[in-house]
Every structure is written in structure tokens, then in C-alpha cells.
Write an enzyme that holds these catalytic residues in place. Structure first.
Site, mmCIF file in Angstrom:
data_model
loop_
_atom_site.group_PDB
_atom_site.id
_atom_site.type_symbol
_atom_site.label_atom_id
_atom_site.label_comp_id
_atom_site.label_asym_id
_atom_site.label_seq_id
_atom_site.Cartn_x
_atom_site.Cartn_y
_atom_site.Cartn_z
ATOM 1 C CG ASP A 72 -0.510 -0.390 2.438
ATOM 2 O OD1 ASP A 72 0.659 -0.055 2.681
ATOM 3 O OD2 ASP A 72 -1.237 -1.019 3.234
ATOM 4 C CE LYS B 129 -4.753 7.137 1.999
ATOM 5 N NZ LYS B 129 -4.766 8.014 3.125
ATOM 6 C CG MET C 58 -2.862 7.684 10.916
ATOM 7 S SD MET C 58 -3.980 6.291 10.754
ATOM 8 C CE MET C 58 -3.501 5.276 12.137
HETATM 9 N N1 SAH Z 1 2.085 0.655 10.618
HETATM 10 C C1 SAH Z 1 2.637 1.985 10.490
HETATM 11 C C2 SAH Z 1 1.657 3.051 10.848
HETATM 12 C C3 SAH Z 1 0.492 3.152 9.910
HETATM 13 S S1 SAH Z 1 -0.588 4.413 10.334
HETATM 14 C C4 SAH Z 1 3.895 2.079 11.353
HETATM 15 O O1 SAH Z 1 4.180 1.192 12.135
HETATM 16 O O2 SAH Z 1 4.618 3.066 11.220
HETATM 17 C C5 SAH Z 1 -0.069 5.703 9.270
HETATM 18 C C6 SAH Z 1 0.586 6.812 10.041
HETATM 19 O O3 SAH Z 1 1.909 6.439 10.379
HETATM 20 C C7 SAH Z 1 0.729 8.102 9.281
HETATM 21 O O4 SAH Z 1 -0.453 8.861 9.283
HETATM 22 C C8 SAH Z 1 1.830 8.755 10.081
HETATM 23 O O5 SAH Z 1 1.335 9.293 11.266
HETATM 24 C C9 SAH Z 1 2.718 7.580 10.419
HETATM 25 N N2 SAH Z 1 3.791 7.416 9.440
HETATM 26 C C10 SAH Z 1 4.040 6.352 8.672
HETATM 27 N N3 SAH Z 1 5.148 6.535 7.922
HETATM 28 C C11 SAH Z 1 5.603 7.753 8.243
HETATM 29 C C12 SAH Z 1 6.714 8.532 7.838
HETATM 30 N N4 SAH Z 1 7.579 8.091 6.919
HETATM 31 N N5 SAH Z 1 6.879 9.740 8.379
HETATM 32 C C13 SAH Z 1 6.035 10.223 9.303
HETATM 33 N N6 SAH Z 1 4.971 9.531 9.714
HETATM 34 C C14 SAH Z 1 4.754 8.309 9.209
#
Ligand code: SAH
Length: 509
Positions: free
Chosen positions: A37, A59, A174
């Protein structure tokens, strides 16, 4: 027994492909199907087998993401067919990633699975922003929270007032959409208005951006910065105690967008060198290079290879193609004979040296004319048999000069590849260039410069896009750019990738 289908739920890390685990990479390399994704960096898909099926379920512009039950159907359906299925998720699959739901479905259908953890965004952001999440003096608890449990839900079940009292570090996933509400609840819960906050967008990628503020100011700071999702919000005293030296955002080309114009097969090294310095690189391969030769001619030349006194290589690509064919014909490097070897340019020479062969002549200037001049003046080539390994372009001048009265050599050429202009108009990277522009476009050869000018119409920048400066690797490319009326902002002091990067660092402001 046939191998059973299996689903591997894998954390793809926060974005930087270097932060993927070794296990994840092994499984990506083995996968028959990869379901990925939005947040999983698509670069890591390049590790997959060529015939691996890649299914995007995230998306994209103008389209909603594929519903969760359809994703689960794809996973189960592929595994039942006996496929090795990799389900890639950004960060860690069990941290706000709906990994639990996917596993439930697999269990219902009795599909074997394996889970590979990943570096979650909170940890990665902290590291890349230099913020220690725990600190013996300021924070003894770390909390991961989500500002958004479900996109369809507008209310939050979390009571942020409770988390105002942890006295530790809060990592909010998020959260940007709900920030005003979250900050006011934290204040209601008793968190001090001066509590420092960091928001980091696209952490670990060279497009990372960050904004700092306090509980009182961050809503306005965020708005002024223009940052948006995906972003990680870190709240707590530790933010004020981040390292002063910005190891990631402080690199010399950080925040700069640079276009690399080399052929896709050759761009890797320059892209890597610029990325290491912090640049965001857009690859626009204005030319393509492909193996192209006359088999009969190659056989003849290789059969008589020992007659040549000199073999001349004009490019690294020529060297690669030559040895590939040579090793098909011979299994002993001594079959080359006692010839001497000349190379145009340091990159060409180092490709030759990989075969443990010494290069006898590298002209001071990296061009064919300089090579001819040095061979004629210093070595004497009268009646000497020379072989030039080359492509389909720019070889005439070298042959003519060596064969002329000045040289009187006996020259054979062996063209092994051809360079062609590419049409980039439909490439996503060209679309990005048109929209966002760049700080610099780096030309590594005359042929890329010509192809760039021909495609100029389809690369017109949109209003607001950054206007690039044009850089040239050396005098020959500069000459072509001048003839094409492309203003050259800088030229490498020596025609090598290293010097080009050094020049780019000092010139791109
Ligand atoms: N499973 C993922 C989280 C998914 S939820 C994890 O463990 O990181 C999605 C959220 O993760 C985004 O809205 C943001 O808040 C955060 N996120 C994921 N990748 C990111 C990145 N490269 N930089 C900043 N925030 C990130």
C-alpha cells in the site's frame, strides 16, 4: 510434496529502503505475489523476481483504497493457489496497521502465515530527527497513540486528557487532521502550554520536512508550515533535548531536488551519491543503453583477440558488455593475450580493474580526442593493431585520428551497445518534474543533453515549480549544452561523478 501457499505479513519500515529487515528482503526476493500500500516504499519492490505479481491496494489520486475485505480476499485467494504471498505494510504491521484483522481472516481460512516486524514510524522519526524518546531526566514512558482510528469515524474514542498526565513522551500517529482537538484536550488534561512538540512529515526520506513548536503554538505552526500527512507527532520534554547536530536534515544537499539524466541502467551510482548527501533525486533517463552487436563480428574479433597490441575502451558500458561476451567465449583471462589497455575516464578504468587488469593509459582529459593524442605522441601507434570497444556513437573521430597520417595505426572497432533517446512524456517521474520542478538538472553526457532539449516541450514546468540550474559533467557536455543554448550554471572541475557531486554541493544553494 508441493510447496504450500503462505502469507508473509511484513513491516516495510517507514520509507528509507535501508530500514527494511534482512528477513523482509529475503521474503520479497522469493515472493510470487506482493500486495502493498501507500506507505510502503515502492523501491523495495525492485528486489522482487521479475515475474512477481505486484498488487497495489493503497490510495491514489482520484481513487479510494481497496476495501479491507477485498485485500483479505486477494491474500487468501493467492495463498490457496499455492503462491508465496508478501503483504507489505508501512512501518510495523501490528502498529496501527490493521495487521490483526488480516491475520484473523487468514486463520479462519487456515492459511499458514508468518509475521515480520518493521521499524515503526515513531522510532524512525525519533532517530531521523535526533529526538531521544526516553531520557533518564525527562521521560520514563513512551506512548503510541492514534489520532484517527478509522477514517469513516469522526469521533475519537481516546480521551487525550488522560495522556496529558503520563509525564512521558507521546507519539501520535495519524494526528495532523485532529490536531486542534487533540491539543486542546491535552491542555484540559493539564499539560503545560510550553510542552515542546515536533511534527515530521515523510520521515526517513530525503523529502522529510519538520516543524517544531509548543502545545500552545503548534496548530498555527503546522498551518504556516504547510506540512501534512503522513506525519508523526512527538510530544514531550525530550523534543527540546534533541541533538543540535542534525545528522539527517543537516546534510549538504538536504531539501534539494536534483534530476539525474543518465540511462536507467547507469543512473544508480550518481543517484546513490546524491541521496547520501541528502538530495531528493528524480531520475529522468533521457537515453537508454542496450546491448547491440553483430554476433559474427564479435566471434571474429574474439577469435583473433591476441593479435591486438592495444585494446581501447571508451565507456564503462563497453567494458561490461565486452567481458560478458569474452567470458562466454573463453574461461581464462590469459586468452586476452599480452595486449595493453587504454580507457577514457576514471569510471571506465575502474570497470576494467574489476577484472584485475591494469589500465596502461588513461588520458588526463576524459575524452576520445585526448586519448588519441596521448597514444600517438607517447606510445607511437604506426602499423600497430588497435581494437576500440565502443557503442554506436562518437567513435568516428577516434578512429579517424588514429588512422590518419598523424597516427597510421590499424584500427578495428567493436560496437557492442547502442544509445537511444527515450520518450519520457508518459513517465511518472516526468510528471513530478513538471509539477514540482527541481533545483538542478545534471547532464552526464552530450547525448542526454540533446534528448533533453528535444523533449523540452513535454517537460514544461507548471507555475510554481522550482526552476532548475543546469550542471555539466565536463567540457564536452558543456560544449553541447552551449550549442543547444542551455545555460550552464556549473561544470565539474574534473569529469567524474565524484567531482560532479562535489561541485553540485558547492553550487546548489
Ligand atoms: N504501521 C505503520 C503506521 C500506519 S498508520 C507504522 O508502524 O509506522 C499511518 C501513520 O503512520 C501516518 O499517518 C503517520 O502518522 C505515520 N507514518 C508512517 N510513515 C511515516 C513517515 N515516513 N513519516 C512520518 N509519519 C509516518
Amino acid at each position: 510434496m508441493p510447496i504450500q501457499g503462505k502469507v508473509y505479513l511484513i513491516g516495510a519500515g517507514p520509507g528509507d529502503p535501508g530500514l527494511v529487515t534482512v528477513r523482509a528482503r529475503e521474503l520479497i526476493e522469493l515472493a510470487d505475489v506482493i500486495v502493498y500500500d501507500y506507505l510502503a516504499n515502492s523501491k523495495i519492490l525492485d528486489w522482487a523476481k521479475p515475474d512477481c505479481e505486484r498488487i497495489y491496494v493503497g490510495k491514489s489520486a482520484g481513487r479510494h483504497s481497496i476495501p479491507q475485505d477485498e485485500i483479505e480476499e486477494i491474500l487468501v485467494g493467492s495463498a490457496i493457489k499455492g503462491k508465496q504471498v508478501v503483504r507489505l505494510k508501512g512501518g510495523d504491521p501490528f502498529v496501527f496497521g490493521r495487521g490483526g484483522e488480516e491475520i484473523d481472516e487468514l486463520q479462519i481460512d487456515k492459511i499458514p502465515f508468518e509475521i515480520v516486524p518493521g521499524v515503526t514510524a515513531a522510532l524512525a522519526t525519533a532517530a531521523y530527527a535526533g529526538i531521544p524518546l526516553s531520557h533518564r531526566d525527562y521521560s520514563s514512558a513512551i506512548t503510541f497513540l492514534t489520532g484517527h482510528e478509522n477514517p469513516e469515524k469522526h469521533t475519537l474514542s481516546i480521551d487525550f486528557r488522560v495522556y496529558a498526565k503520563t509525564k512521558g513522551t507521546l507519539c501520535l500517529y495519524m494526528g495532523v487532521g485532529q490536531l486542534p482537538r487533540i491539543t486542546s484536550e491535552l491542555k484540559e488534561g493539564g499539560m503545560a502550554g510550553a510542552t515542546p512538540i515536533a511534527i515530521v512529515e515523510w520521515a526517513t526520506l530525503n523529502r522529510q520536512r519538520s516543524v517544531y513548536g509548543t502545545l500552545d503554538t503548534i496548530v498555527e505552526d503546522l498551518e504556516a508550515s504547510g506540512l501534512g500527512a503522513p506525519a508523526m507527532i512527538i510530544i514531550g520534554e525530550v523534543v527540546a533535548h534533541r541533538s543540535k547536530a542534525e545528522w539527517f536534515e543537516g546534510r549538504p544537499l538536504f531539501g534539494k531536488r536534483i534530476v539525474v539524466t543518465r540511462a536507467r541502467e547507469q543512473a544508480g551510482q550518481l543517484t546513490q551519491m546524491l541521496s547520501e548527501q541528502g538530495a531528493e533525486v528524480i531520475e529522468l533517463p533521457f537515453i537508454s543503453v542496450e546491448q547491440h552487436y553483430d554476433g559474427q563480428r564479435v566471434s571474429e574479433v574474439l577469435a583473433g583477440i591476441a593479435v591486438y597490441e592495444w585494446i581501447i575502451f571508451t565507456s564503462a558500458n563497453g567494458v561490461k558488455n565486452f567481458f560478458e561476451l569474452f567470458y562466454k567465449a573463453y574461461d581464462d583471462i590469459r586468452c586476452l593475450g599480452p595486449m595493453r589497455i587504454a580507457a577514457v575516464g576514471a569510471a571506465t578504468a575502474s570497470e576494467i580493474e574489476k577484472h584485475k587488469l591494469k589500465v596502461d593509459l588513461i588520458p588526463k582529459q576524459a575524452n576520445a580526442d585526448a586519448l588519441a593524442a596521448e597514444l600517438i605522441e607517447n606510445e607511437g601507434v604506426e602499423s600497430v593493431q588497435l581494437l576500440i570497444v565502443t557503442g554506436n556513437q562518437n567513435r568516428e573521430c577516434l578512429v579517424e585520428r588514429l588512422e590518419s597520417d598523424e597516427g597510421r595505426a590499424i584500427v578495428d572497432t567493436l560496437p557492442l551497445y547502442r544509445t537511444r533517446k527515450t520518450d519520457l512524456s508518459q513517465e511518472p517521474s516526468a510528471e513530478r518534474f513538471r509539477k514540482e520542478g527541481a533545483d538542478a538538472v545534471l547532464f552526464t553526457s552530450s547525448s542526454t543533453a540533446k534528448s533533453f532539449v528535444e523533449q523540452h516541450e513535454s517537460l514544461k514546468l507548471e507555475p510554481g515549480a522550482r526552476k532548475p540550474a543546469f550542471g555539466s559533467i565536463g567540457p564536452l557536455t558543456t560544449k553541447t549544452l552551449n550549442e543547444l543554448k542551455v545555460p550552464v550554471a556549473f561544470e565539474a572541475t574534473q569529469a567524474s561523478l565524484e567531482h560532479f557531486v562535489v561541485e553540485a554541493i558547492s553550487q546548489i544553494k
